[in-house]
Design a protein around this motif. Structure first.
Motif, PDB file in Angstrom:
ATOM      1  N   ARG A   9      -7.067  -1.944  -2.166  1.00  8.27           N
ATOM      2  CA  ARG A   9      -8.531  -1.900  -2.236  1.00  8.27           C
ATOM      3  C   ARG A   9      -9.004  -0.511  -2.624  1.00  8.27           C
ATOM      4  O   ARG A   9      -8.302   0.474  -2.448  1.00  8.27           O
ATOM      5  N   LEU A  10     -10.221  -0.463  -3.141  1.00  6.35           N
ATOM      6  CA  LEU A  10     -10.831   0.796  -3.547  1.00  6.35           C
ATOM      7  C   LEU A  10     -12.298   0.760  -3.137  1.00  6.35           C
ATOM      8  O   LEU A  10     -13.055  -0.087  -3.609  1.00  6.35           O
ATOM      9  N   ASN A  11     -12.690   1.667  -2.238  1.00  5.75           N
ATOM     10  CA  ASN A  11     -14.080   1.651  -1.781  1.00  5.75           C
ATOM     11  C   ASN A  11     -15.022   2.217  -2.846  1.00  5.75           C
ATOM     12  O   ASN A  11     -14.586   2.715  -3.876  1.00  5.75           O
ATOM     13  N   ARG A  14     -14.645   6.129  -3.819  1.00 14.23           N
ATOM     14  CA  ARG A  14     -13.428   6.409  -4.590  1.00 14.23           C
ATOM     15  C   ARG A  14     -13.497   5.773  -5.979  1.00 14.23           C
ATOM     16  O   ARG A  14     -12.995   6.336  -6.947  1.00 14.23           O
ATOM     17  N   ASP A  77     -11.688  -4.956  -2.809  1.00 19.84           N
ATOM     18  CA  ASP A  77     -12.459  -4.462  -1.668  1.00 19.84           C
ATOM     19  C   ASP A  77     -13.617  -5.400  -1.343  1.00 19.84           C
ATOM     20  O   ASP A  77     -14.044  -5.485  -0.197  1.00 19.84           O
ATOM     21  N   ASN A 137     -10.538   0.963   3.495  1.00 26.52           N
ATOM     22  CA  ASN A 137     -10.266   2.393   3.298  1.00 26.52           C
ATOM     23  C   ASN A 137     -11.220   3.217   4.103  1.00 26.52           C
ATOM     24  O   ASN A 137     -12.365   3.097   4.097  1.00 26.52           O
TER      25      ASN A 137
END
Length: 137
Positions: A9-11, A14, A77, A137
């Motif tokens: 996942r990538l918030n 970021r 995410d 994250n």
């Protein structure tokens, strides 16, 4: 290796930072290539656009691949996967393909579609806690 690129996942924060870093890197590379070509006396080729066009094409393709991977991780995410990946892939491919077509209306539409997807991914809040793609994250 694919799992490392699009897994997890990538918030929002970021995603925006990585996306902007990709854009800045691409611009820097294009300036550097142009400066090297001018410094080595290849200005005549630059006017014809052969090397600059080819380097821009390669850099653009790599940037699109990076942003597609970022978008897919951002969708993870949000708890989306599979078919939702097309939401990221299709506008990116469309905006890259327009590079070869001399149609301003089509280019504007592709850019607007790409920007809309990028903004949506940057603004939408991800899932709280863990989901099927990993921990928050």
């Amino acid at each position: 290796m694919l799992e490392k690129l699009i897994g997890g996942r990538l918030n929002r924060k970021r995603y925006v930072v990585c996306y902007l870093a990709t854009i800045v890197t691409c611009v820097f590379l294009m300036f550097a290539i142009s400066a090297i070509m001018l410094a080595t006396g290849q200005a005549s080729e630059m006017e014809q656009g052969q090397n600059v066009y080819l380097s821009g094409l390669v850099i653009g393709l790599l940037a699109n691949l990076v942003t597609i991977c970022l978008g897919i991780r951002r969708l993870h995410d949000l708890g989306k996967g599979g078919k939702w990946g097309l939401v990221v892939v299709i506008p990116a491919i469309f905006s890259f393909a327009v590079y070869f077509v001399d149609n301003q209306l089509l280019a504007n539409f592709a850019s607007a579609l790409d920007i809309a997807v990028i903004l949506a991914l940057a603004v939408l809040k991800g899932n709280d806690g863990a989901n099927e793609y990993g921990p928050a994250n």
